[in-house]
Design an enzyme around this catalytic site. Structure first.
Site, PDB file in Angstrom:
ATOM      1  N   ASP A 152     -17.101 -12.447   8.387  1.00  0.00           N
ATOM      2  CA  ASP A 152     -15.676 -12.142   8.320  1.00  0.00           C
ATOM      3  C   ASP A 152     -15.274 -11.459   9.629  1.00  0.00           C
ATOM      4  OD1 ASP A 152     -13.168 -11.081   7.957  1.00  0.00           O
ATOM      5  OD2 ASP A 152     -13.600 -10.110   6.042  1.00  0.00           O
ATOM      6  N   TYR A 204       0.829  -1.219   0.000  1.00  0.00           N
ATOM      7  CA  TYR A 204       0.000   0.000   0.000  1.00  0.00           C
ATOM      8  C   TYR A 204       0.862   1.268   0.000  1.00  0.00           C
ATOM      9  CZ  TYR A 204      -4.280  -2.645   0.723  1.00  0.00           C
ATOM     10  OH  TYR A 204      -5.342  -3.494   0.567  1.00  0.00           O
ATOM     11  N   TYR A 213     -14.372  -4.756   2.819  1.00  0.00           N
ATOM     12  CA  TYR A 213     -13.000  -5.169   2.508  1.00  0.00           C
ATOM     13  C   TYR A 213     -12.806  -6.554   3.100  1.00  0.00           C
ATOM     14  CZ  TYR A 213      -7.993  -5.754   2.500  1.00  0.00           C
ATOM     15  OH  TYR A 213      -6.737  -6.259   2.312  1.00  0.00           O
ATOM     16  N   LYS A 215      -5.612 -12.141  12.013  1.00  0.00           N
ATOM     17  CA  LYS A 215      -5.150 -10.994  12.801  1.00  0.00           C
ATOM     18  C   LYS A 215      -4.901 -11.346  14.268  1.00  0.00           C
ATOM     19  CE  LYS A 215      -6.753  -7.326   9.726  1.00  0.00           C
ATOM     20  NZ  LYS A 215      -5.435  -6.993   9.182  1.00  0.00           N
TER      21      LYS A 215
END
Length: 421
Positions: free
Chosen positions: A234, A15, A142, A263
């Protein structure tokens, strides 16, 4: 040649527009909530290093468990073999998830956990001779950067180049009191083509820390169940305490068919992905016909080191101290939200659990390419705080061990930024 110079010779960062970006900050040590660069400068990691770190950096308990595992078994192929860590982690995870979750499939990260979930849904219908190919997803979603995950993510500058290669998705607005009935009708009209509905429960992270109510998600999930449409939650970001409960789905009455995690799963120590599913989904793949197998796997599936980190993280996560810290952060965020909620420069202040987001008033839509983002980012770096705004949305998403003093310092610097920008 110093570390930054060496980096710029050989590294391509994520990114990052490498031609115009500032040189990376060389981090050499982490301890608790603080990261230290090679010059000894300290930075409060107020975004948990891309939302992964929940217990603080270099946690001695996790480090000890990982070191012990390294001396016992570092890796083993997971097709035809198993090991204690993978089995125990699956047992312990299923014990605290919604009670309809029955099986665990391991992968490498959040994006791959999503890929597994989508493939499970599409093949679930195919295996029963009733192929369905459409997916229902939320605008501004996302779900990751691999192709399947991109396809079910909201269309944006990040997906534009690849749009012609992404499969067909039906996008809907966040459900609320005004649109829930029309969304239900939309689902009913395409139900025979609809394999699944995928969503980030209650919080769209990369979309700008957008938050929505459990009541209307519950209604939509119930309608999907009534219309025989599978649901995927998600929880890559929202899992492991971020929304104030163990999982965001704990705020709901309905239970998803499939859940995805990464995560915080390992406490931010290393990459690991998990996709869980109901017994009914698992059973749809049981057959004498080998073509009904779920043909998916990764070289490092259920890596024993990652499982050891996840088990250690779970020990810490389920401790009373962590639960008290989550509640403490939630309460302090709520007080700060009340304090700054009516500031003329803020369009909105949003908060759920340990996450607070402040949307600057810019007269337009949230933009990742807003100049305000860079100004805010640099302002906080100079103050020794890592806050990485999503365009004009500034947010705090800290490790749970952050102190009241560190939180107060961040709040004070945000108030200072409101007077400057």
């Amino acid at each position: 040649m110093n570390l930054v110079e060496r980096d710029l010779k050989v590294i391509w960062h994520p990114y990052t527009q490498m031609q115009t970006a500032a040189p990376p900050i060389p981090i050499v040590k982490g301890e608790g909530v603080v990261l230290f660069d090679e010059n000894g400068e300290a930075y409060i990691d107020a975004v948990s290093s891309w939302w992964v770190n929940i217990h603080g950096h270099s946690h001695p308990y996790i480090a000890q468990k990982v070191a012990e595992q390294l001396l016992k078994l570092e890796h083993v192929i997971f097709a035809g073999f198993t090991h204690e860590g993978a089995v125990e982690l699956a047992e312990r995870l299923l014990a605290i998830l919604p009670n309809n979750q029955s099986k665990v499939f391991y992968s490498d990260n959040g994006s791959t956990a999503i890929e597994v979930a989508i493939k499970m849904c599409l093949q679930y219908w195919h295996n029963q001779g009733m192929p369905r190919t459409k997916v229902l997803a939320l605008k501004n979603a996302y779900h990751g950067d691999t192709f399947g995950a991109m396809a079910v993510s909201g269309r944006s500058a990040f997906t534009n180049v690849f749009e012609s290669l992404l499969f067909e998705v039906e996008f809907i607005d966040l459900p609320d009191a005004n649109n829930i009935e029309s969304i239900k009708s939309q689902v009913s009209s395409i139900k025979t083509d609809l394999a699944c509905f995928i969503f980030e429960p209650l919080l769209q992270g990369s979309g700008g820390m957008l938050m929505y109510e459990a009541e209307y998600l519950d209604q939509l999930m119930a309608h999907c169940r009534a219309e025989n449409v599978l649901t995927i939650a998600d929880e890559v970001l929202t899992g492991f305490g971020r929304t104030g409960k163990r999982f965001a789905c704990d705020h709901l009455q309905q239970q998803p068919d499939i859940m995805c995690f990464s995560k915080g799963l390992t406490g931010g120590t290393m990459a690991l992905g998990v996709t869980t599913c109901t017994q009914a989904i698992y059973d749809a793949f049981l057959s004498d016909d080998k073509l009904k197998t779920l043909f998916h796997g990764h070289s490092f599936t259920a890596n024993p080191i990652a499982c050891a980190a996840a088990l250690a993280s779970m020990d810490l996560f389920l401790s009373p101290e962590t639960m008290e810290n989550i509640q403490r952060i939630e309460e302090r965020h709520a007080r700060f939200a009340l304090k700054i909620g009516h500031h003329p420069k803020l369009k909105e202040v949003r908060q759920i659990g340990t996450i607070i987001a402040m949307e600057w008033e810019t007269g337009g839509q949230t933009s990742y390419f807003s100049n305000l983002r860079d100004k805010l980012y640099q302002h906080f770096l100079k103050a020794g705080i890592i806050l990485r705004p999503l365009g004009n949305v500034l947010y705090i998403l800290p490790p749970y061990c952050i102190s009241n003093e560190q939180l107060d310092y961040i709040y004070t610097e945000i108030e200072a930024a409101l007077e400057i920008f």
